[in-house]
Design a protein around this motif. Structure first.
Motif, PDB file in Angstrom:
ATOM      1  N   SER A   7       0.748  -1.178   0.267  1.00 36.11           N
ATOM      2  CA  SER A   7       0.054   0.106   0.140  1.00 36.11           C
ATOM      3  C   SER A   7       0.785   1.156   0.040  1.00 36.11           C
ATOM      4  N   ARG A   8       0.523   2.225  -0.769  1.00 37.36           N
ATOM      5  CA  ARG A   8       1.163   3.423  -0.848  1.00 37.36           C
ATOM      6  C   ARG A   8       0.314   4.479   0.144  1.00 37.36           C
ATOM      7  N   GLY A   9       0.656   4.218   1.593  1.00 31.62           N
ATOM      8  CA  GLY A   9      -0.139   4.911   2.302  1.00 31.62           C
ATOM      9  C   GLY A   9       0.508   6.361   2.634  1.00 31.62           C
ATOM     10  N   SER A  10       0.236   6.790   3.712  1.00 32.66           N
ATOM     11  CA  SER A  10       0.777   8.467   4.025  1.00 32.66           C
ATOM     12  C   SER A  10       2.279   8.261   4.544  1.00 32.66           C
ATOM     13  N   GLY A  11       2.669   7.222   4.913  1.00 36.33           N
ATOM     14  CA  GLY A  11       4.095   7.204   5.560  1.00 36.33           C
ATOM     15  C   GLY A  11       5.087   5.921   5.069  1.00 36.33           C
ATOM     16  N   PRO A  12       6.034   6.198   5.769  1.00 33.42           N
ATOM     17  CA  PRO A  12       7.075   4.914   5.408  1.00 33.42           C
ATOM     18  C   PRO A  12       6.544   3.677   6.173  1.00 33.42           C
ATOM     19  N   SER A  13       7.009   2.714   5.425  1.00 30.30           N
ATOM     20  CA  SER A  13       6.624   1.243   5.917  1.00 30.30           C
ATOM     21  C   SER A  13       7.413   0.863   7.291  1.00 30.30           C
ATOM     22  N   GLN A  14       7.039  -0.154   8.079  1.00 32.42           N
ATOM     23  CA  GLN A  14       7.748  -0.291   9.150  1.00 32.42           C
ATOM     24  C   GLN A  14       9.010  -0.843   8.780  1.00 32.42           C
ATOM     25  N   ARG A  15       9.444  -1.545   7.642  1.00 30.54           N
ATOM     26  CA  ARG A  15      10.575  -2.094   7.179  1.00 30.54           C
ATOM     27  C   ARG A  15      11.563  -0.962   6.962  1.00 30.54           C
ATOM     28  N   GLN A  16      10.868   0.014   6.276  1.00 31.66           N
ATOM     29  CA  GLN A  16      11.740   1.325   6.006  1.00 31.66           C
ATOM     30  C   GLN A  16      12.217   1.995   7.332  1.00 31.66           C
ATOM     31  N   LEU A  17      11.330   2.122   8.128  1.00 33.93           N
ATOM     32  CA  LEU A  17      11.655   2.748   9.432  1.00 33.93           C
ATOM     33  C   LEU A  17      12.745   1.999  10.213  1.00 33.93           C
ATOM     34  N   SER A  54      14.161   4.932   0.912  1.00 32.73           N
ATOM     35  CA  SER A  54      13.306   4.883  -0.312  1.00 32.73           C
ATOM     36  C   SER A  54      12.575   3.734  -0.077  1.00 32.73           C
ATOM     37  N   PRO A  55      11.332   3.532  -0.551  1.00 33.45           N
ATOM     38  CA  PRO A  55      10.523   2.168  -0.478  1.00 33.45           C
ATOM     39  C   PRO A  55      11.456   0.951  -0.969  1.00 33.45           C
ATOM     40  N   ASP A  56      12.259   1.107  -1.967  1.00 34.17           N
ATOM     41  CA  ASP A  56      13.119  -0.210  -2.275  1.00 34.17           C
ATOM     42  C   ASP A  56      14.325  -0.165  -1.494  1.00 34.17           C
ATOM     43  N   LEU A  57      14.496   0.385  -0.394  1.00 31.03           N
ATOM     44  CA  LEU A  57      15.836   0.575   0.266  1.00 31.03           C
ATOM     45  C   LEU A  57      17.120   0.830  -0.466  1.00 31.03           C
ATOM     46  N   LYS A  58      17.220   1.174  -1.483  1.00 28.58           N
ATOM     47  CA  LYS A  58      18.449   1.584  -2.283  1.00 28.58           C
ATOM     48  C   LYS A  58      19.076   2.864  -2.179  1.00 28.58           C
ATOM     49  N   VAL A  59      18.075   3.735  -1.471  1.00 28.33           N
ATOM     50  CA  VAL A  59      18.520   5.025  -1.391  1.00 28.33           C
ATOM     51  C   VAL A  59      18.195   5.362   0.094  1.00 28.33           C
ATOM     52  N   ALA A  60      19.430   5.876   0.975  1.00 30.26           N
ATOM     53  CA  ALA A  60      19.206   6.322   2.168  1.00 30.26           C
ATOM     54  C   ALA A  60      19.559   7.723   2.697  1.00 30.26           C
ATOM     55  N   ALA A  91      27.387  -0.957   4.848  1.00 30.27           N
ATOM     56  CA  ALA A  91      27.232  -2.443   4.201  1.00 30.27           C
ATOM     57  C   ALA A  91      27.811  -3.254   5.189  1.00 30.27           C
ATOM     58  N   LYS A  92      29.227  -3.260   5.461  1.00 33.03           N
ATOM     59  CA  LYS A  92      29.685  -4.172   6.032  1.00 33.03           C
ATOM     60  C   LYS A  92      29.403  -4.635   7.274  1.00 33.03           C
ATOM     61  N   GLU A  93      28.688  -3.688   8.022  1.00 29.44           N
ATOM     62  CA  GLU A  93      28.091  -3.862   9.521  1.00 29.44           C
ATOM     63  C   GLU A  93      26.590  -4.477   9.459  1.00 29.44           C
ATOM     64  N   LEU A  94      25.989  -3.933   8.313  1.00 24.44           N
ATOM     65  CA  LEU A  94      24.346  -4.272   8.072  1.00 24.44           C
ATOM     66  C   LEU A  94      24.425  -5.617   7.051  1.00 24.44           C
ATOM     67  N   THR A  95      23.366  -6.623   7.385  1.00 26.76           N
ATOM     68  CA  THR A  95      23.082  -7.519   6.555  1.00 26.76           C
ATOM     69  C   THR A  95      21.813  -7.241   5.623  1.00 26.76           C
ATOM     70  N   LEU A  96      22.065  -6.201   4.741  1.00 21.73           N
ATOM     71  CA  LEU A  96      21.253  -6.004   3.786  1.00 21.73           C
ATOM     72  C   LEU A  96      21.457  -6.639   2.268  1.00 21.73           C
ATOM     73  N   LYS A  97      20.634  -6.779   1.486  1.00 24.00           N
ATOM     74  CA  LYS A  97      20.918  -7.569   0.209  1.00 24.00           C
ATOM     75  C   LYS A  97      21.497  -6.265  -0.727  1.00 24.00           C
ATOM     76  N   TYR A  98      21.328  -4.945  -0.530  1.00 26.08           N
ATOM     77  CA  TYR A  98      22.035  -4.083  -1.322  1.00 26.08           C
ATOM     78  C   TYR A  98      22.537  -3.026  -0.169  1.00 26.08           C
ATOM     79  N   ALA A  99      23.674  -2.671  -0.452  1.00 22.69           N
ATOM     80  CA  ALA A  99      24.062  -1.385   0.174  1.00 22.69           C
ATOM     81  C   ALA A  99      23.559  -0.102  -0.335  1.00 22.69           C
ATOM     82  N   PRO A 100      22.712   0.734   0.394  1.00 25.34           N
ATOM     83  CA  PRO A 100      21.983   1.769   0.038  1.00 25.34           C
ATOM     84  C   PRO A 100      22.946   2.942  -0.422  1.00 25.34           C
ATOM     85  N   GLU A 101      22.551   3.563  -1.657  1.00 23.26           N
ATOM     86  CA  GLU A 101      23.233   4.660  -1.825  1.00 23.26           C
ATOM     87  C   GLU A 101      22.842   5.835  -0.306  1.00 23.26           C
TER      88      GLU A 101
END
Length: 140
Positions: A7-17, A54-60, A91-101
């Protein structure tokens, strides 16, 4: 018809937060330890107030401010100059699929809070608040 899971609700998702907060803490730790290979940046005490993703977690986007607010422009230049190294360290300290820009922006929250305090301290506003309180007391 079922509602969309994304859903494109009014705010960021729990995952984004959650990811934003993880990046904020990690970035704060990296900057406080002086892990970046730049003596100029390591001399600065930089506060990371918030990180939004960002919603795709590629930009922080990191909202930053040097301690005391002095040298904000220099801090932004230094952070932007080392954003690749900072991205690698995060990126070295987090376990994300992509390192965000990483993008860096000055945190203007404190300036807005000061402006709000000044506004509420204004004589005209104080008079309006007092008048509103009197009106409410008369409604009893």
């Amino acid at each position: 018809m079922s509602s969309s899971r994304f859903s494109r609700g009014s705010g960021p998702s729990q995952r984004q937060l959650r990811v934003g907060e993880l990046i904020r803490r990690t970035l704060s730790d990296i900057l406080s330890r002086g892990d970046v290979h730049d003596p100029e940046l390591n001399r600065m005490s930089i506060t990371v107030g918030e990180v939004t993703t960002s919603p795709d977690l590629k930009v922080a986007t990191a909202y930053v401010m040097p301690l005391g607010g002095q040298g904000a422009d220099e801090a932004l230049v230094a952070l932007r100059r080392h954003k690749g190294e900072l991205r690698h360290l995060v990126a070295k300290e987090l376990t994300l699929k992509y390192a965000p820009e990483l993008r860096f922006v000055l945190d203007e929250t404190f300036d807005r809070m000061d402006a709000t305090r000044r506004m509420f301290a204004d004589e005209t506003v104080q008079r309006d608040i007092a008048r509103h309180d009197e009106d409410e007391d008369g409604d009893d």
